[in-house]
Each structure stands twice: as structure tokens, then as C-alpha cells.
Design an enzyme around this catalytic site. Structure first.
Site, PDB file in Angstrom:
ATOM      1  N   HIS A 251      27.143  62.755 -15.322  1.00 15.86           N
ATOM      2  CA  HIS A 251      28.175  61.902 -14.728  1.00 15.86           C
ATOM      3  C   HIS A 251      27.855  60.421 -14.976  1.00 15.86           C
ATOM      4  O   HIS A 251      28.698  59.667 -15.479  1.00 15.86           O
ATOM      5  CB  HIS A 251      28.268  62.187 -13.227  1.00 15.86           C
ATOM      6  CG  HIS A 251      29.255  61.325 -12.493  1.00 15.86           C
ATOM      7  ND1 HIS A 251      30.503  61.771 -12.137  1.00 15.86           N
ATOM      8  CD2 HIS A 251      29.182  60.040 -12.051  1.00 15.86           C
ATOM      9  CE1 HIS A 251      31.155  60.802 -11.510  1.00 15.86           C
ATOM     10  NE2 HIS A 251      30.370  59.744 -11.439  1.00 15.86           N
ATOM     11  N   GLU A 252      26.652  60.017 -14.610  1.00 18.95           N
ATOM     12  CA  GLU A 252      26.297  58.607 -14.764  1.00 18.95           C
ATOM     13  C   GLU A 252      26.228  58.210 -16.231  1.00 18.95           C
ATOM     14  O   GLU A 252      26.551  57.065 -16.591  1.00 18.95           O
ATOM     15  CB  GLU A 252      24.965  58.311 -14.054  1.00 18.95           C
ATOM     16  CG  GLU A 252      24.991  58.531 -12.546  1.00 18.95           C
ATOM     17  CD  GLU A 252      26.103  57.768 -11.835  1.00 18.95           C
ATOM     18  OE1 GLU A 252      26.519  56.704 -12.340  1.00 18.95           O
ATOM     19  OE2 GLU A 252      26.560  58.233 -10.773  1.00 18.95           O
TER      20      GLU A 252
ATOM     21  N   HIS B 299      29.600  57.184 -17.389  1.00 15.68           N
ATOM     22  CA  HIS B 299      29.855  55.763 -17.096  1.00 15.68           C
ATOM     23  C   HIS B 299      29.177  54.875 -18.144  1.00 15.68           C
ATOM     24  O   HIS B 299      29.747  53.878 -18.598  1.00 15.68           O
ATOM     25  CB  HIS B 299      29.288  55.398 -15.718  1.00 15.68           C
ATOM     26  CG  HIS B 299      30.130  55.809 -14.561  1.00 15.68           C
ATOM     27  ND1 HIS B 299      31.474  55.529 -14.461  1.00 15.68           N
ATOM     28  CD2 HIS B 299      29.807  56.473 -13.403  1.00 15.68           C
ATOM     29  CE1 HIS B 299      31.952  55.993 -13.311  1.00 15.68           C
ATOM     30  NE2 HIS B 299      30.960  56.575 -12.660  1.00 15.68           N
TER      31      HIS B 299
ATOM     32  N   HIS C 147      31.094  54.565 -21.285  1.00 16.89           N
ATOM     33  CA  HIS C 147      32.251  53.678 -21.086  1.00 16.89           C
ATOM     34  C   HIS C 147      31.832  52.218 -21.318  1.00 16.89           C
ATOM     35  O   HIS C 147      32.597  51.424 -21.878  1.00 16.89           O
ATOM     36  CB  HIS C 147      32.789  53.876 -19.664  1.00 16.89           C
ATOM     37  CG  HIS C 147      34.207  53.456 -19.478  1.00 16.89           C
ATOM     38  ND1 HIS C 147      34.848  53.563 -18.264  1.00 16.89           N
ATOM     39  CD2 HIS C 147      35.122  52.919 -20.307  1.00 16.89           C
ATOM     40  CE1 HIS C 147      36.094  53.129 -18.374  1.00 16.89           C
ATOM     41  NE2 HIS C 147      36.282  52.716 -19.609  1.00 16.89           N
TER      42      HIS C 147
END
Length: 671
Positions: free
Chosen positions: A461-462, A465, A468
Site C-alpha cells: 500500500h505505502e 503511494h 505516485h
């Protein structure tokens, strides 16, 4: 002597020179940077030339480089490696920074220049990206109160300063409660616990300076303890301490702080002409209105609650079979759910965990990024702020893309949770700068460090990010990377979680810590088959928190947030044996700052899209379809906030999704 924070950084890739920086450097660096930024702003506002995009908007974009350096370094260490000196600095910095930025947003001469450009926007010959930056700059000024006059203007500045101080106090109180509480365990108390929990408890005891193993309030330790400890009395003691964070009375109690924050937010919204804070906050998000948020949450709540209640009946029977009468309690759920998972799916967390080594899961995240986007990761030997940190250079086709830093282990100096931040964001103006991105997690230490499946999902998940940020390709930093609508920012992170569940990824990287053998096919099948296990519980604890957050802000501010929390949970029929994921006194998403205030729903709003987005890969030819990966990068990962979030998703997918993809993905409705 020059301050090492503000000097030119000659380190590899201009990473902050942490080895040269002491806590004594932060205060003078901040004062110097604030003054320099204030002078730059004054010069822009007083420019005798007519306003232009270059001398006003681009000038604002270019201003404050020194301040960015100070804040990136300070808030990195304040969140991930705090100490009393840094906590004192944080309390001192918060009102100063609030006053500084409030002075900018209330600078009438500066706002007139921005407003003049906004009025002429159709005649300025701007690129699409420049037009977007102008719109966001003008909107930001208006929403900050730049158009307010007199007493209303002065009151807005007071509110901002007070909210900044309260948010800092909330965070530090929570950290203090998490840092000071621990429960010593005798050797007998370890009975029934798998080796990885015992090892983590012993490591935590050493970190706390205790004589033996302890349970702390770190999620990576307390959750497995609640899953595996047969000692119901100890589970209850640990659970009550965990859920009492921020509500223990005394100096670290957050309940009055939460009430004041809500009251000030309502006043702030009303000064700007909004009915309440939720209406103000959601205006710029994809959801737009509180009613649309509530509609989504209730569409998910109804099937999730039904699933949870059915599960509770099964777990109650299991508990009664153990000779325990009375209702299933919140400290019982994880223990009996783990027993049920082992029985129904023959999946034992203790047997699974040796296959989920931290280093191998990092490799898996990197490998997926390589197959999807062509990124390569090479270790960097550079001084960082803590020995636990690691760094990699990220390249593509031999060209430097970013620096990635990972700080993975729990410690008393680190706030709870997991997060990603850009110590330096991507931009091309006023000069080309490549990002320095950090992932911070709170995994239990071990040799080797082993993750739960939930931990592994958090890592992916991290890293979503981080992608991105790393793949951002825009001109202006203000719209770079994750500078997007709050209910869109979780799309890349939640979407990346899906690659952890791709069978070939686990088959390659889920290898046993001792033997090196790959995860047996039958275990892999069980892992994937149990992916939706206990989704009723997980969905209910999340949606309840999101609904309470919305209720806090959609209407008059409650004088007693705890009483309002009880009312909301009663209205929705919260199951007795499930607690909110985040109750008000430790709801840092909502009260540590404005980030997720009235916006905790964002994870679910993004999940509606991420389930649909991964389906696009499956429809196109598989999880590693390069054309679909290119479309994801071109339309979402590289574009930052250069367009409306809805337009970005439409460009990638061709349509907006409905909630059915989410419900199917969570196993809450039949496929």
C-alpha cells in the site's frame, strides 16, 4: 557558521545531510527560512509590474525553497524518530507556521494579483497545466479566507493558529500514551503464543528496558497478541489499553482537544459561508457533498454488518464451546476468528509468517514495479536519520528517477501507523528536481523480520503511494505526485495492494525464512482463498469510524464528541463485539490535522475505483499487462493534480465504477 539544513547539500542526489544536522539547528533554520520566504512573498505582492502568470503564480511556486528543506527534514524526524527536544520544537513551530501561512493567505495585495489573473484567465494564453495551477492557487486563497475583511479576517487567523497547536498536542498526547504503556509478560503468559509473537515481545521488552517480554501498543505486536493469546484476561487488559489511548485522563487526554478542534472547524467553515465543515471540506473532493459520502458508506455498511453479525454468531458458539458464557467481546473476536480461519481454511498465521520475510516482500514490491513500469532499484549507502532506514536509487533505462527510503520497524520514538511522504517532490520549475520519497511503517523487529499478511499488504500500500510520487511528471510542485483530491490519493496505494495477491508474485517471493523453500502451492491456494476472510469485521470497524468522522463535521460541532460517537454507533447498530478502528481520542487521521477530517471515507471511495482498475488489468491480459500499466502511468501516476480526479480516472478506464466491484472484492455479495 552556515546552518547545515539551509546550506547546499552536496550529498548523493542532494539527500538531506542527516549526519551533520543536530536538533539545535532546526529553530534557527526555521527562523531564517521563514524570514526569507516572507521577504519573497512581500516582493511578489509589491511588484509594480502588472500581474502575470510568471511574476505572480510562478513566483509563488519558486518561493520558499529553504522553508521546504527545513520542514521536510524536521517533520520526517519528528514523526519517525521523535525525542523530547523535537516534541518541544514541534509545539513551538506549529503556531509559527500557522501564522506564517495565514499571513500569506490574508495578504490582500497578493490576493488582488491572483484575483486579477483569475478574472483574465481566458486571455492569458496558459497551458492546460498552468490554467490548473492558477485555478488551484485562486481557490486556495479564497478557501483560506483571503477575501475576508476586518474582524472575520482576524478571527480566521486566530482559528488557524489555534488549530495548528491543537493538532500538534493531539499527536504528541497519542504518542506519549503509546510510548509509556506496556504489559510485562511472564514466561507462563507466553504459553500458546507462536514463536514470532514471542520474539517480537522479547524485542519490545529490550526496547523498553524491561526485564523480559512485553506487549506494547504497536499494532504489529498487539494485534497478533490478541489473535493468539489464550489468556482472555490479558487480551482484555491489552485491548482496553489500546482503545483507551488519548482517553486516560491527565495531561495526555485528547477528549477536550477533539471537542475544541471540531468547534473551531465549524466556525472556520461558517466564516467562509458554508453550512458546516463537511460541506466546506468535501467541496473540492470527488465526492463533493456529505450526502454522497453517506450514501456510499451505507451501501457498504448494510451487507458488511450482516456478514459481521453472522460471523459473530459462529465465534460465540466457538467461545461457548470453550466453556465461556456471556457475550462475545471485542477482545475475543480476533482470537476466535484466527481459530476459525485455521479450521475453515487450514491456514495458520504462525505457519504462514515465515514465508513473509520483510526483505523478500520489499523485493516483491520492487519486482512488480519493474515489470509494470521498468523501474530498477539499487541500494544506496548514505547517512540517514536512523540506523533502521535503508535507501535505494530508482532508475529507468539507466536514467535517475528518484531516491526511495524505507523505515520499516516499530520503535518508541515513532508515531503509530504507516505513511508515505516526499522529502522532495518532483518538479520541472524553477529547476528540474527528482523526488526523494520515504515509506514509514511499524513492523515488529526480528532476525529475520517476518510480516503478517496484513503487514505485507501495508508495505505494498505505502509503496503504491511512493510510486505516485516517483513517477510524477508535471511542471509545478504544487500539483506533483500525491497533490490530488483526498478521496483520489488512495487509489494508487490501494490498487498496488492487488499485486501482492497475484499468485506468481507470492510463488516467487514468499520463501521460507529458514529453508528458502517457496510457499507450498496448497498454502498459496489457502492464502488466496482466505483473502476475504473476516471482511465483515474489517469493513464494519472501518465504516463505523468513517461514519462517526462524517457525523462530527456534518452539522453543528458536538460539545461532547464521545457522546456523539456513542449516538452514531447506536443509530447504525454497531455490533457489540466490534470496536471502531479509530475512536475519537486516538483518531489521528481526523484530529492530528485537517488531512482526513471529514475525509476518512476516502479509503473506501478510492477502493471503489481500485477494484475496478485492477479488473481492467485482468480484462486486458493479466496483472502485468504493459499497455494497461502504461495507461495507468500516463493518466494517473504521472499526472499528479494536473486535472480533476474524475477526468484522470475516466481517461484511464473510460467510465466511472459502481460500488458492486468493491462489494465483490470484499466478498460481501455473491460474484
Amino acid at each position: 557558521m552556515s546552518n547545515p539544513i539551509l546550506s547546499d547539500w552536496t550529498t548523493p542526489f542532494e539527500i538531506a545531510p542527516f549526519a551533520e544536522i543536530s536538533d539545535d539547528d532546526f529553530a534557527p533554520a526555521l527562523e531564517q527560512a521563514l524570514q526569507a520566504h516572507a521577504d519573497q512573498i512581500a516582493a511578489i505582492a509589491a511588484n509594480p509590474e502588472p500581474p502575470s502568470f510568471a511574476n505572480t503564480i510562478e513566483a509563488l511556486e519558486a518561493a520558499g525553497e529553504g522553508l521546504s528543506k527545513v520542514l521536510s527534514v524536521f517533520y520526517t524526524v519528528a514523526g519517525a524518530d521523535s525525542n523530547p527536544a523535537r516534541e518541544a520544537l514541534q509545539r513551538d513551530f506549529s503556531p509559527k507556521l500557522a501564522a506564517h501561512f495565514a499571513a500569506i493567505s490574508s495578504n490582500k495585495a497578493l490576493f488582488r494579483r491572483v484575483a486579477d489573473l483569475w478574472a483574465q484567465r481566458d486571455d492569458l494564453g496558459l497551458t492546460e497545466e498552468q490554467a490548473r495551477v492558477l485555478m488551484l492557487t485562486h481557490r486556495g486563497f479564497v478557501r483560506s479566507g483571503a477575501a475576508l475583511q476586518g474582524e472575520a479576517d482576524a478571527r480566521m487567523q486566530e482559528i488557524k493558529a489555534r488549530l495548528a497547536s491543537l493538532g500538534t498536542a493531539f499527536t504528541q498526547n497519542l504518542l506519549a500514551d503509546e510510548r509509556t504503556w506496556f504489559m510485562p509478560l511472564s514466561e507462563d503468559d507466553l504459553d500458546g503464543l507462536p514463536d514470532f509473537v514471542i520474539d517480537a515481545a522479547r524485542a519490545a521488552g529490550r526496547e523498553k528496558g524491561a526485564d523480559g517480554p512485553v506487549v506494547t501498543l504497536s499494532r504489529s505486536l498487539i494485534v497478533p497478541f490478541l489473535q493468539f493469546s489464550p489468556r482472555r484476561d490479558l487480551r482484555e487488559k491489552a485491548y482496553r489499553a489500546w482503545t483507551a489511548r488519548g482517553a486516560n485522563g491527565g495531561e495526555t487526554d485528547n477528549r477536550d482537544i477533539a471537542a475544541e478542534i471540531l468547534k473551531l472547524r465549524e466556525e472556520r467553515a461558517r466564516l467562509l459561508g458554508y453550512e458546516n465543515f463537511a460541506a466546506f471540506k468535501l467541496e473540492t473532493e470527488m465526492a463533493r457533498t456529505p450526502q454522497r459520502v453517506r450514501d456510499l458508506l451505507m451501501q457498504v455498511w448494510t451487507p458488511a454488518k450482516a456478514r459481521a453479525e453472522a460471523d459473530a454468531a459462529v465465534l460465540t458458539q466457538m467461545m461457548q464451546a470453550d466453556g465461556i458464557n456471556g457475550p462475545l467481546e471485542p477482545w475475543d473476536w480476533r482470537y476466535y476468528a484466527e481459530k476459525r480461519r485455521k479450521a475453515e481454511h487450514d491456514l495458520d498465521e504462525a505457519a504462514l509468517k515465515p514465508y513473509l520475510q520483510l526483505d523478500r516482500m520489499i523485493e516483491a514490491a520492487f519486482s512488480c514495479a519493474n515489470r509494470l513500469f521498468g523501474l530498477e532499484f539499487a541500494p544506496l549507502d548514505v547517512p540517514l536519520y536512523h540506523p533502521d532506514c535503508r535507501a535505494w536509487e530508482v532508475t529507468r533505462d539507466g536514467q535517475h528517477v528518484a531516491v526511495f527510503i524505507g523505515d520499516y520497524f516499530a520503535r518508541g520514538s515513532k508515531r503509530s501507523g504507516a505513511w508515505c511522504s516526499a522529502m522532495r517532490a518532483q518538479a520541472k520549475f524553477p529547476k528540474v528536481q527528482r523526488p526523494v520519497v520515504i515509506n514509514v511503517c511499524n513492523f515488529a523487529k526480528g532476525d529475520p523480520a517476518l510480516l503478517s499478511y496484513d503487514d505485507a499488504r501495508t508495505l505494498f500500500h505505502e509503496f503504491g503511494h511512493a510510486l505516485h510520487q516517483m513517477l510524477s511528471n508535471v511542471t509545478y510542485e504544487s500539483i506533483s505526485g500525491t497533490s490530488v483530491a483526498r478521496d483520489f490519493v488512495e487509489l494508487p496505494s490501494q490498487l498496488y495492494e492487488h499485486w501482492l495477491e497475484v499468485p506468481e508474485v507470492l510463488a516467487e517471493f514468499a520463501t521460507h525464512a529458514e529453508t528458502g523453500a517457496p510457499m507450498p502451492p496448497e498454502m498459496l491456494e489457502k492464502v488466496l482463498g482466505a483473502a476475504n476472510f473476516d471482511q465483515g469485521f474489517q469493513t464494519v470497524e472501518y465504516v463505523a469510524s468513517a461514519l462517526v468522522d462524517l457525523a462530527f463535521h456534518d452539522g453543528p460541532a458536538p460539545a461532547d464528541p464521545m457522546a456523539r460517537q456513542v449516538e452514531v454507533l447506536a443509530e447504525i447498530g454497531m455490533p457489540h463485539a466490534i470496536g471502531m478502528r479509530h475512536a475519537a481520542p486516538h483518531f489521528a487521521h481526523v484530529f492530528a490535522g485537517d488531512g482526513y477530517s471529514s475525509g476518512y471515507y476516502s479509503y473506501m471511495w478510492s477502493e471503489v475505483m481500485d477494484a475496478d482498475a485492477f479488473a481492467a488489468f485482468e480484462e486486458a491480459g493479466g496483472a502485468f499487462d504493459r499497455e494497461k500499466a502504461r495507461a495507468l502511468e500516463d493518466h494517473i501516476l504521472s499526472t499528479g493534480g494536473s486535472k480533476e480526479a474524475e477526468d484522470l480516472y475516466l481517461a484511464f478506464r473510460g467510465r466511472l465504477p459502481g460500488v458492486d466491484a468493491l462489494l465483490k472484492g470484499r466478498g460481501l455479495i455473491a460474484v
